[in-house]
Design a protein around this motif. Sequence first.
Motif, PDB file in Angstrom:
ATOM      1  N   GLY A 197      62.815  71.379  30.824  1.00 22.32           N
ATOM      2  CA  GLY A 197      61.846  71.575  29.752  1.00 22.32           C
ATOM      3  C   GLY A 197      61.948  70.494  28.701  1.00 22.32           C
ATOM      4  N   GLY A 198      61.007  70.512  27.766  1.00 21.56           N
ATOM      5  CA  GLY A 198      61.035  69.537  26.692  1.00 21.56           C
ATOM      6  C   GLY A 198      59.742  69.522  25.908  1.00 21.56           C
ATOM      7  N   THR A 199      59.626  68.511  25.071  1.00 24.53           N
ATOM      8  CA  THR A 199      58.461  68.367  24.199  1.00 24.53           C
ATOM      9  C   THR A 199      57.369  67.559  24.892  1.00 24.53           C
ATOM     10  OG1 THR A 199      59.184  66.257  23.270  1.00 24.53           O
ATOM     11  CG2 THR A 199      60.003  68.265  22.201  1.00 24.53           C
ATOM     12  N   PRO A 200      56.130  67.692  24.440  1.00 25.84           N
ATOM     13  CA  PRO A 200      55.133  66.726  24.874  1.00 25.84           C
ATOM     14  C   PRO A 200      55.539  65.345  24.348  1.00 25.84           C
ATOM     15  CG  PRO A 200      54.073  68.648  23.916  1.00 25.84           C
ATOM     16  CD  PRO A 200      55.546  68.752  23.621  1.00 25.84           C
ATOM     17  N   PRO A 201      55.342  64.297  25.130  1.00 31.23           N
ATOM     18  CA  PRO A 201      55.718  62.956  24.657  1.00 31.23           C
ATOM     19  C   PRO A 201      54.754  62.446  23.594  1.00 31.23           C
ATOM     20  CG  PRO A 201      54.620  62.805  26.765  1.00 31.23           C
ATOM     21  CD  PRO A 201      54.776  64.267  26.468  1.00 31.23           C
ATOM     22  N   VAL A 202      55.222  61.459  22.841  1.00 32.48           N
ATOM     23  CA  VAL A 202      54.381  60.811  21.830  1.00 32.48           C
ATOM     24  C   VAL A 202      54.280  59.327  22.158  1.00 32.48           C
ATOM     25  CG1 VAL A 202      54.876  62.464  19.980  1.00 32.48           C
ATOM     26  CG2 VAL A 202      56.338  60.463  20.244  1.00 32.48           C
TER      27      VAL A 202
END
Length: 168
Positions: free
Chosen positions: A53-58
């Motif tokens: 899992g993780g964050t949406p990338p920027v």
Amino acid sequence: PFQWAGGLYLEYSLQPRLVVSLNTQTGVATPVLPLTSSPSVGAWVSKLGPVSGGTPPVYVPGHDIFLGLAHVKLWKKKGSKTATSTMMYKHFWYAFANMPPFALLGASLPFTLPTQLDETPSIQFATGLIYRQNTHELIVSYGELDCHATIARFPLTPTLEATLSRRR
């Protein structure tokens, strides 16, 4: 999800690297080929366990890369019985190219996020990430122990150095 050249893309896996293009009209997801892999990510994923899992990338302007924050679950067995195992979330930064097939460019070593609790909690789950161009910092939102909402700031330059110094 992330956007590139007017399209919407989804990260399915980091190792092997699989990104899909989402047709928002039909809901059909098409793999962006070829699949790629990263020896640096592969080395510690095989040691620590799969990315889960993780964050949406920027997108990071001026560096022409995307940056994301993901985690693995590190299991430590304290004794011969399964019930004595403990689990600790470890996060890592990863960078990828700004064009298909969005190959990984590097990944930091795993780390725990800062905490305001008395002890570092075993569960920390990053869910949000923004890049503030005016202050050159990354803001991460995350939960701890499935109870506490927290944010942390990370300066961009050292974060990129830690991530890109461990190239592919």
